[in-house]
Motif scaffolding. Structure first.
Motif, PDB file in Angstrom:
ATOM      1  N   ASP A 113       0.802  -1.217   0.000  1.00  0.00           N
ATOM      2  CA  ASP A 113       0.000   0.000   0.000  1.00  0.00           C
ATOM      3  C   ASP A 113       0.842   1.277   0.000  1.00  0.00           C
ATOM      4  O   ASP A 113       0.308   2.386   0.185  1.00  0.00           O
ATOM      5  CB  ASP A 113      -0.928   0.010   1.220  1.00  0.00           C
ATOM      6  N   HIS A 114       2.156   1.145  -0.212  1.00  0.00           N
ATOM      7  CA  HIS A 114       3.026   2.324  -0.188  1.00  0.00           C
ATOM      8  C   HIS A 114       2.868   3.146  -1.468  1.00  0.00           C
ATOM      9  O   HIS A 114       2.790   2.601  -2.568  1.00  0.00           O
ATOM     10  CB  HIS A 114       4.490   1.902  -0.031  1.00  0.00           C
ATOM     11  N   ARG A 115       2.793   4.469  -1.309  1.00  0.00           N
ATOM     12  CA  ARG A 115       2.715   5.385  -2.448  1.00  0.00           C
ATOM     13  C   ARG A 115       3.980   6.239  -2.463  1.00  0.00           C
ATOM     14  O   ARG A 115       4.245   6.998  -1.515  1.00  0.00           O
ATOM     15  CB  ARG A 115       1.474   6.267  -2.353  1.00  0.00           C
ATOM     16  N   SER A 116       4.768   6.127  -3.532  1.00  0.00           N
ATOM     17  CA  SER A 116       6.007   6.873  -3.646  1.00  0.00           C
ATOM     18  C   SER A 116       5.750   8.264  -4.217  1.00  0.00           C
ATOM     19  O   SER A 116       4.825   8.465  -5.015  1.00  0.00           O
ATOM     20  CB  SER A 116       7.007   6.129  -4.545  1.00  0.00           C
ATOM     21  N   THR A 117       6.576   9.212  -3.810  1.00  0.00           N
ATOM     22  CA  THR A 117       6.515  10.567  -4.354  1.00  0.00           C
ATOM     23  C   THR A 117       7.286  10.606  -5.661  1.00  0.00           C
ATOM     24  O   THR A 117       8.494  10.340  -5.692  1.00  0.00           O
ATOM     25  CB  THR A 117       7.113  11.580  -3.368  1.00  0.00           C
ATOM     26  N   ALA A 118       6.594  10.905  -6.742  1.00  0.00           N
ATOM     27  CA  ALA A 118       7.232  10.954  -8.057  1.00  0.00           C
ATOM     28  C   ALA A 118       7.756  12.361  -8.335  1.00  0.00           C
ATOM     29  O   ALA A 118       7.294  13.348  -7.751  1.00  0.00           O
ATOM     30  CB  ALA A 118       6.248  10.531  -9.139  1.00  0.00           C
ATOM     31  N   ALA A 119       8.724  12.440  -9.229  1.00  0.00           N
ATOM     32  CA  ALA A 119       9.314  13.735  -9.582  1.00  0.00           C
ATOM     33  C   ALA A 119       9.727  13.736 -11.047  1.00  0.00           C
ATOM     34  O   ALA A 119      10.222  12.719 -11.569  1.00  0.00           O
ATOM     35  CB  ALA A 119      10.516  14.038  -8.690  1.00  0.00           C
ATOM     36  N   TYR A 120       9.499  14.881 -11.709  1.00  0.00           N
ATOM     37  CA  TYR A 120       9.991  15.094 -13.063  1.00  0.00           C
ATOM     38  C   TYR A 120      11.199  16.006 -12.970  1.00  0.00           C
ATOM     39  O   TYR A 120      11.143  17.074 -12.347  1.00  0.00           O
ATOM     40  CB  TYR A 120       8.919  15.743 -13.949  1.00  0.00           C
ATOM     41  N   VAL A 121      12.290  15.621 -13.573  1.00  0.00           N
ATOM     42  CA  VAL A 121      13.536  16.383 -13.513  1.00  0.00           C
ATOM     43  C   VAL A 121      14.088  16.521 -14.925  1.00  0.00           C
ATOM     44  O   VAL A 121      14.065  15.566 -15.708  1.00  0.00           O
ATOM     45  CB  VAL A 121      14.581  15.691 -12.611  1.00  0.00           C
ATOM     46  N   LYS A 122      14.577  17.727 -15.252  1.00  0.00           N
ATOM     47  CA  LYS A 122      15.185  17.923 -16.568  1.00  0.00           C
ATOM     48  C   LYS A 122      16.677  18.187 -16.403  1.00  0.00           C
ATOM     49  O   LYS A 122      17.099  18.970 -15.559  1.00  0.00           O
ATOM     50  CB  LYS A 122      14.505  19.055 -17.331  1.00  0.00           C
ATOM     51  N   TYR A 123      17.449  17.509 -17.240  1.00  0.00           N
ATOM     52  CA  TYR A 123      18.901  17.634 -17.225  1.00  0.00           C
ATOM     53  C   TYR A 123      19.345  18.408 -18.473  1.00  0.00           C
ATOM     54  O   TYR A 123      18.986  18.033 -19.599  1.00  0.00           O
ATOM     55  CB  TYR A 123      19.563  16.253 -17.229  1.00  0.00           C
ATOM     56  N   PRO A 124      20.127  19.469 -18.264  1.00  0.00           N
ATOM     57  CA  PRO A 124      20.591  20.243 -19.437  1.00  0.00           C
ATOM     58  C   PRO A 124      21.628  19.464 -20.232  1.00  0.00           C
ATOM     59  O   PRO A 124      22.483  18.776 -19.671  1.00  0.00           O
ATOM     60  CB  PRO A 124      21.191  21.495 -18.806  1.00  0.00           C
TER      61      PRO A 124
END
Length: 270
Positions: free
Chosen positions: A228-239
């Motif tokens: 039942d664990h919900r992970s925190t997602a993230a969008y990251v951009k690399y130059p």
């Protein structure tokens, strides 16, 4: 008329070619230890001395953890090994089986911390702030933890060895080895040194699972996931600097991750 059973036995009993043994059909409880020793420790010592020129069967022991009482898994492991050794003994071989114990690792360390907590802070409830503070404080005193772990492992080895002997496991119990023995650790370091000298050891980057509470790396087999664990997602951009029509241009590689805590250690984008 039927012939009495005793009369038949007197006639045919001498024709039965059965092995003769001084062992009783069933040992009395008071004599159990005597017969158990004869078919384990005495038998092992006899075959080591009487079969010096016989072909040797060497069984390397995969050691159990010295962190508590025995369970069914220990029974399956040791009894199967005992069956194997006794079968090789029946084939006329000289058996060498020296058992050992693994005295290092997180299971022993965790139990040592639990014992220290019970001894010095018996009123601490599970999950309380006092417990968290205690564990942080104890993590700073590594020598104390190691001494507690050594004491726990030593006690567990005595208890496990006595239980193994009660199960009738034939082995060189007096010569048993322990990974916490100084000479054993020295030999391990010597082997590692020879591997380094041979160029077999190198340092590279590899993702590992880390336990913040235990302050140690974890193997994949030690991980348990909550359904039942919900992970925190993230969008990251690399130059990324690219050449477009012969001119430098900055574009970005977009990455999506559910483990953002790993981003500071990133080395590349795949």
């Amino acid at each position: 008329m039927l012939t009495p059973t005793r009369k038949l036995f007197s006639v045919w009993g001498s024709t039965l070619l059965l092995p003769k043994s001084s062992f009783p059909p069933k040992a009395l409880q008071a004599e159990r230890s005597k017969f158990l020793g004869r078919c384990t420790d005495d038998l092992y010592a006899w075959q080591r001395g009487a079969r010096r020129t016989a072909r040797q069967f060497l069984l390397h022991d995969g050691p159990p953890f010295a962190n508590g009482p025995l369970h069914l898994g220990h029974a399956v492991n040791k009894i199967l090994k005992d069956i194997t050794c006794r079968f090789q003994l029946l084939l006329g071989k000289r058996v060498r089986y020296v058992p050992g114990w693994d005295c290092h690792g997180l299971p022993i360390e965790i139990k040592a911390l639990e014992r220290l907590k019970e001894q010095h802070y018996p009123a601490i409830s599970n999950g309380s702030f006092a417990e968290v503070g205690f564990e942080k404080e104890m993590r700073k005193d590594l020598v104390r933890i190691r001494l507690a772990a050594r004491e726990l492992a030593t006690q567990a080895i005595v208890e496990q060895r006595d239980s193994f002997k009660e199960w009738g496991i034939m082995a060189d119990w007096d010569g048993a080895w322990k990974t916490m023995d100084v000479d054993f650790e020295i030999r391990q370091l010597d082997v590692f040194k020879s591997m380094v000298s041979a160029g077999l050891i190198n340092r590279r980057f590899k993702p590992v699972h880390w336990s913040p509470s235990s302050q140690t790396a974890l193997a994949e087999a030690e991980l348990e996931y909550r359904e039942d664990h919900r992970s925190t997602a993230a969008y990251v951009k690399y130059p990324m600097e690219l050449q477009v029509n012969g001119k430098p241009s900055v574009v970005h590689a977009l990455v999506w991750t559910t483990t953002p805590w790993t981003l500071p250690a990133n080395r590349a984008v795949a």
